[in-house]
Design a protein around this motif. Structure first.
Motif, mmCIF file in Angstrom:
data_model
loop_
_atom_site.group_PDB
_atom_site.id
_atom_site.type_symbol
_atom_site.label_atom_id
_atom_site.label_comp_id
_atom_site.label_asym_id
_atom_site.label_seq_id
_atom_site.Cartn_x
_atom_site.Cartn_y
_atom_site.Cartn_z
ATOM 1 N N ALA A 180 45.358 36.688 49.655
ATOM 2 C CA ALA A 180 45.214 37.422 48.400
ATOM 3 C C ALA A 180 46.068 38.676 48.420
ATOM 4 O O ALA A 180 46.220 39.328 49.457
ATOM 5 N N THR A 184 39.895 40.018 45.165
ATOM 6 C CA THR A 184 39.613 39.297 43.924
ATOM 7 C C THR A 184 38.487 39.965 43.147
ATOM 8 O O THR A 184 37.446 40.316 43.702
ATOM 9 N N PHE A 214 42.763 37.817 39.730
ATOM 10 C CA PHE A 214 43.135 37.490 41.108
ATOM 11 C C PHE A 214 44.637 37.302 41.247
ATOM 12 O O PHE A 214 45.355 37.040 40.279
#
Length: 358
Positions: A180, A184, A214
């Motif tokens: 990521a 998120t 996200f």
């Protein structure tokens, strides 16, 4: 020209003999080598590009070295920097002004050359994407669109925001994302009125709106997408708010073109939201640049960004939102390529209000 050659060409105009690159994103952008948050730097002179790191990266750098970039292996990073600069007759060394005070103190102590700070020297190069970068950004956006469809099939009343985020994380990584690019955001119910709420222990319930924001890295580049959806029957005001936000998003996208200023672009969406009576409930910028990082130049554009002007092949987000305390909020975000012919949207997930469970 290669990216390093473009930087080398600028050195005389900046009145420096060399430039020290310590940002790992900038090192990767210029060379293609990923230090993976390890120690080291890139020194660019008029004729040389030298990556300096330690023996943890020795094998990788030996495999990576080419006609343009060579490596030096040492644990005495900045003693080596001083010796290299003296050997190459560097008398003025530029550096990124984002370095820590500790590193500045080291440079000030060990360097014989004069040191001069520069702001966003490489970051400005990164603003305009080449065709290869656009392909990678599209790939990241496509995977996120698929991830959104996966989440719509997973979410149900009774599960926590965090459990949903964990499922998304596993799904994205199983399909090629390396990680990521920011924590998120899954914000349900009243939490969705907090623009930067992260996924927590709140249990998603019937009647909630859920905002999913996200971004994941694919081949080093990250998309950044937000969608808001509903669980069952939601407050009628939130249905109206959704349509206002979605219309504002499209208004901004429709007016993106090369040369437009950030405040002008922002106004196409913000004025629509204000006219609907929600001006005070839209409390952040309209968007920002993305690429190797989730926030790149232009770092933000909004009502006060008169100095931001969009260029061909920049990629920016468009993310209007309305946030009503105690009730909930709506944000919808797309990633958009700026072109001479207008805009090209990378994020293909549907933007109409989707109601899960009906």
């Amino acid at each position: 020209m290669t990216r390093i050659e473009r930087l080398q060409k600028r050195l005389p105009k900046l009145y420096i003999d060399a430039f020290l690159v310590t940002s790992h994103d900038n090192i990767f952008y210029l060379t293609g080598f990923d230090l993976m948050e390890g120690d080291g730097y890139l020194l660019v002179t008029a004729n040389d590009a030298i990556i300096v790191s330690d023996d943890r990266y020795q094998l990788a750098l030996e495999e990576f070295e080419n006609d343009e970039v060579v490596a030096t292996i040492t644990r005495d990073y900045y003693g080596a920097l001083n010796r290299i600069c003296q050997a190459l007759k560097v008398t003025v060394l530029g550096y990124e002004d984002t370095i820590s005070y500790r590193l500045y103190d080291i440079l000030d102590e060990v360097m014989v050359a004069d040191i001069v700070p520069f702001t966003n020297l490489v970051e400005k190069m990164r603003m305009v994407k080449d065709s290869g970068e656009l392909v990678k950004l599209q790939r990241a956006a496509d995977l996120q669109a698929q991830g959104y469809q996966y989440i719509l099939g997973q979410v149900h009343p009774g599960m926590t925001e965090r459990a949903l985020a964990n499922r998304l994380d596993f799904w994205m990584k199983e399909r090629g994302a390396s990680g990521a690019s920011f924590p998120t955001i899954i914000a349900s119910g009243a939490n969705s009125a907090k623009p930067h709420a992260t996924a927590g222990n709140r249990v998603i319930a019937d009647g909630d709106v859920v905002t999913l924001d996200f971004g994941y890295f694919v081949d080093g580049y990250t998309a950044d997408m937000t969608r808001t959806f509903a669980i069952g029957s939601i407050d009628p005001e939130l249905r109206d708010v959704y349509e206002i936000v979605n219309t504002a998003r499209q208004q901004v996208i429709d007016h993106i073109h090369v040369g437009i200023h950030g405040d002008t672009l922002d106004a196409y969406g913000r004025q629509l939201i204000a006219t609907a009576g929600y001006g005070d409930e839209f409390n952040h910028g309209m968007g920002h640049g993305i690429g190797l990082a989730v926030h790149e130049l232009p770092a933000s554009y909004g009502p006060a960004t008169t100095d931001v002007k969009l260029h061909n092949n920049e990629v920016v987000t468009v993310e209007p939102g309305i946030y009503i305390p105690e009730i909930g909020g709506v944000r919808i975000e797309d990633d958009v390529v700026v072109t001479h012919g207008g805009s090209r949207v990378l994020t293909t997930a549907p933007t109409d209000l989707l109601i899960v469970g009906n």
